[in-house]
Design a protein around this motif. Structure first.
Motif, PDB file in Angstrom:
ATOM      1  N   THR A  27     -23.752   3.352 -45.267  1.00  0.00           N
ATOM      2  CA  THR A  27     -22.553   2.519 -45.276  1.00  0.00           C
ATOM      3  C   THR A  27     -22.761   1.277 -46.132  1.00  0.00           C
ATOM      4  OG1 THR A  27     -23.202   1.263 -43.301  1.00  0.00           O
ATOM      5  CG2 THR A  27     -21.920   3.299 -42.965  1.00  0.00           C
ATOM      6  N   LEU A  29     -22.016  -1.649 -45.213  1.00  0.00           N
ATOM      7  CA  LEU A  29     -22.572  -2.677 -44.327  1.00  0.00           C
ATOM      8  C   LEU A  29     -24.095  -2.581 -44.258  1.00  0.00           C
ATOM      9  CD1 LEU A  29     -22.222  -4.924 -42.207  1.00  0.00           C
ATOM     10  CD2 LEU A  29     -21.968  -3.128 -40.487  1.00  0.00           C
ATOM     11  N   ASN A  30     -24.628  -1.382 -44.036  1.00  0.00           N
ATOM     12  CA  ASN A  30     -26.081  -1.248 -43.931  1.00  0.00           C
ATOM     13  C   ASN A  30     -26.763  -1.567 -45.256  1.00  0.00           C
ATOM     14  OD1 ASN A  30     -25.979  -0.582 -41.245  1.00  0.00           O
ATOM     15  ND2 ASN A  30     -26.034   1.633 -41.583  1.00  0.00           N
ATOM     16  N   GLU A  43     -22.310  -6.825 -38.187  1.00  0.00           N
ATOM     17  CA  GLU A  43     -22.027  -5.552 -37.540  1.00  0.00           C
ATOM     18  C   GLU A  43     -21.561  -5.826 -36.112  1.00  0.00           C
ATOM     19  OE1 GLU A  43     -24.398  -1.811 -35.651  1.00  0.00           O
ATOM     20  OE2 GLU A  43     -24.963  -2.381 -37.692  1.00  0.00           O
ATOM     21  N   ASN A  46     -18.908  -1.374 -35.253  1.00  0.00           N
ATOM     22  CA  ASN A  46     -19.396  -0.288 -36.113  1.00  0.00           C
ATOM     23  C   ASN A  46     -18.457   0.918 -36.099  1.00  0.00           C
ATOM     24  OD1 ASN A  46     -21.353   0.296 -38.027  1.00  0.00           O
ATOM     25  ND2 ASN A  46     -22.607   1.487 -36.614  1.00  0.00           N
ATOM     26  N   CYS A  53     -17.110  -7.075 -40.026  1.00  0.00           N
ATOM     27  CA  CYS A  53     -17.754  -6.635 -41.270  1.00  0.00           C
ATOM     28  C   CYS A  53     -16.802  -6.631 -42.458  1.00  0.00           C
ATOM     29  CB  CYS A  53     -18.327  -5.231 -41.076  1.00  0.00           C
ATOM     30  SG  CYS A  53     -17.038  -3.967 -40.884  1.00  0.00           S
ATOM     31  N   ASN A  86     -13.215  -2.393 -44.003  1.00  0.00           N
ATOM     32  CA  ASN A  86     -14.320  -2.501 -43.053  1.00  0.00           C
ATOM     33  C   ASN A  86     -15.575  -1.895 -43.667  1.00  0.00           C
ATOM     34  OD1 ASN A  86     -12.815  -3.539 -40.631  1.00  0.00           O
ATOM     35  ND2 ASN A  86     -11.704  -1.626 -40.946  1.00  0.00           N
ATOM     36  N   CYS A  88     -18.366  -1.313 -42.382  1.00  0.00           N
ATOM     37  CA  CYS A  88     -19.179  -0.487 -41.480  1.00  0.00           C
ATOM     38  C   CYS A  88     -18.864   0.992 -41.579  1.00  0.00           C
ATOM     39  CB  CYS A  88     -19.009  -0.961 -40.033  1.00  0.00           C
ATOM     40  SG  CYS A  88     -17.368  -0.652 -39.337  1.00  0.00           S
ATOM     41  N   ASN A 262     -21.570   7.118 -37.773  1.00  0.00           N
ATOM     42  CA  ASN A 262     -22.044   5.957 -37.023  1.00  0.00           C
ATOM     43  C   ASN A 262     -22.198   6.214 -35.538  1.00  0.00           C
ATOM     44  OD1 ASN A 262     -22.037   4.508 -39.372  1.00  0.00           O
ATOM     45  ND2 ASN A 262     -20.202   3.333 -38.927  1.00  0.00           N
TER      46      ASN A 262
END
Length: 525
Positions: A27, A29-30, A43, A46, A53, A86, A88, A262
């Motif tokens: 993702t 985000l990660n 986060e 998720n 996020c 988003n 995430c 996720n």
């Protein structure tokens, strides 16, 4: 397509970055937090619900304008189209050819000082624990750019609409809305779009993305290979890949599939991404039919639908949240086939055909014939939704859409409905009553429709229809509503529809919106 790295403009470093070592389902985000070490983006849930996020994804505005998806509510600034999403639930390869802006960029935009959004949040005490604040700041930054560009200021209702995907559990929304108004009183700080536009044009070579990355190799038919991600640009190329790889996972806005990774830790296998196919993002009117490409975002699709059918305004604003609508697609929503999805009842009531394609072959189904059973549709292997042909209502047709949920914004429906009647001299000539949340699939209320067709549109006819609808559905009890509640509200929504559309003294629109008044921008001071 030749395999190559993921390439996108990362505003934090002010340059194009190339990623070769991320799995296709990593993702955004990660990647931000663990690889780019940009931990300002948080986060939370998720799953695309809380908005902690939230980031801004930018693409060349000319691409959106070419395919007819630059709605009046879009944020078009200096050659860029800005959208909040988003991080995430967005997979990193979907950023290819785009630009990524995060909360770390706001101070840079502010020339080393706090951005007006950040300063206003400080001045108005818009943050307590601060966990949700970066997401609020990014949503407000998009609002700031849009209204500065237009020379307008948002109403509090417009701010609330823009923040529909951002949840705060401790501060409360009043000081955050105060900050949204206060930021326009501070010294301005605008995004410098020129270097971003230049970078994106350098990436826009007309070719799509083929990517493998660092996911573990697997052996298939005696050959060792990795899961692949394809993001073609051309429609024919997409159709050929779909036909060649019928088991590849179709990916649109990732607002549902992102949760499979996720929350369920599912292996998606090969992925075929629809979001880069410009021909599938196109929205165009063809006589009395509105053709909406399968990859048109929910926000663009609903904005266009509402422009033609203003009665859908409240349903548009209450459909999920703005970041989800910016990422999700109307075709993906229909293909998903959730029995509590909000799009299908409305499109069914309007009269919609699903245009399916396999290779070079097209076929068309009525939307009500597309769904076969719970989460099961009529698509064949190698087939995909190319477009949705929505019949626009004529002057004699009355259309309404209603959604019942536990909160107004960003919530799943207990019951959603699209209702339409065609009247001639007070007589019902045609009726389409479609409901979600009442059965294993979204479906029409055939008995209630039959009860009104050919009858005067009066209270006596309504009473017959309200009794008939009990024969159409046997809803379940779940966490959102009980069986008896759903049965009662389906009848009551029919009554509300009649009250709004009856020939004599229909209820005025100003008495019916959950938002009380429609939001309008005020001129800048």
């Amino acid at each position: 397509m030749q395999t190559r790295p993921i390439r996108f403009y990362h505003h934090r470093v002010g340059a194009v970055v190339e990623v070769t070592d991320a799995a296709p389902t990593r993702t955004v985000l990660n990647w931000l937090r663990e690889d780019a070490h940009c931990s300002g983006t948080k986060e939370g849930c998720n799953e695309g619900d809380c908005g902690a996020c939230t980031v801004i994804v930018a693409e060349l505005a000319e691409r959106a304008q070419e395919v007819g998806t630059a709605s009046a509510d879009a944020t078009i600034v200096g050659g860029l189209s800005l959208r909040t999403v988003n991080a995430c639930i967005q997979f990193l390869p979907t950023l290819d050819g785009k630009a990524l802006l995060t909360v770390e960029d706001l101070r840079r935009i502010g020339g080393g000082e706090l951005h007006p959004v950040q300063q206003a949040l400080v001045d108005c005490h818009g943050s307590q624990c601060g966990f949700c604040t970066p997401g609020f700041a990014m949503s407000l930054a998009t609002t700031y750019e849009r209204h500065c560009e237009a020379g307008t200021r948002p109403t509090r209702q417009q701010l609330a609409d823009d923040l529909s995907g951002n949840l705060c559990r401790c501060t409360g929304y009043r000081p955050i809305l105060d900050a949204g108004q206060r930021m326009f009183d501070l010294p301005p700080a605008r995004l410098d779009t020129q270097p971003v536009v230049a970078a994106l044009r350098s990436l826009d070579d007309g070719h799509g993305l083929a990517y493998e990355g660092a996911n573990p190799a697997v052996r298939v038919d005696g050959v060792e290979r990795r899961d692949r991600f394809w993001g073609p640009r051309g429609l024919d190329e997409f159709a050929a890949l779909r036909e060649q790889h019928p088991k590849a996972r179709l990916l649109a806005g990732s607002t549902d599939i992102g949760l499979w990774v996720n929350k369920q830790f599912r292996d998606l296998g090969d992925i075929l991404y629809i979001g880069n196919v410009d021909a599938l993002r196109r929205i165009e009117r063809r006589g009395d039919v509105l053709r909406i490409g399968a990859a048109a975002t929910l926000e663009d699709a609903w904005a266009t639908l509402t422009a033609h059918v203003p009665a859908l305004h409240d349903m548009w604003l209450r459909f999920s949240s703005l970041p989800v609508r910016n990422a999700g697609t109307l075709g993906g929503s229909i293909a998903n086939g959730s029995p509590i999805g909000d799009s299908a009842p409305v499109l069914m009531a309007l009269g919609t055909d699903v245009v399916l394609r396999r290779g070079a072959t097209q076929r068309t189904l009525r939307l009500e014939d597309f769904y076969l059973d719970y989460m099961k549709n009529a698509m064949q292997p190698g087939e995909f939704i190319e477009a949705l042909d929505v019949t626009l209502p004529g002057a004699a047709t009355r259309v309404r859409a209603y959604k019942l949920s536990k909160r107004f914004d960003c919530d799943i429906s207990a019951v959603a409905t699209g209702l339409a009647v065609e009247l001639e001299d007070g007589i019902v000539r045609a009726a389409r009553f479609a409901f979600g949340g009442m059965a294993a699939i979204v479906k029409r209320a055939a008995n209630a429709e039959a009860a009104v067709i050919g009858q005067p549109w009066n209270e006596a006819t309504l009473d017959v229809a309200m009794r008939a609808i009990e024969k159409d559905f046997a809803p379940l009890t779940d966490l959102r509503a009980t069986t008896s509640y759903r049965q009662r509200v389906s009848r009551n929504l029919l009554r509300r529809f009649w009250l709004e559309t009856r020939p004599d003294e229909p209820l005025p629109a100003r008495h019916l919106s959950v938002f009380n008044i429609l939001p309008h921008a005020a001129p800048a001071a």
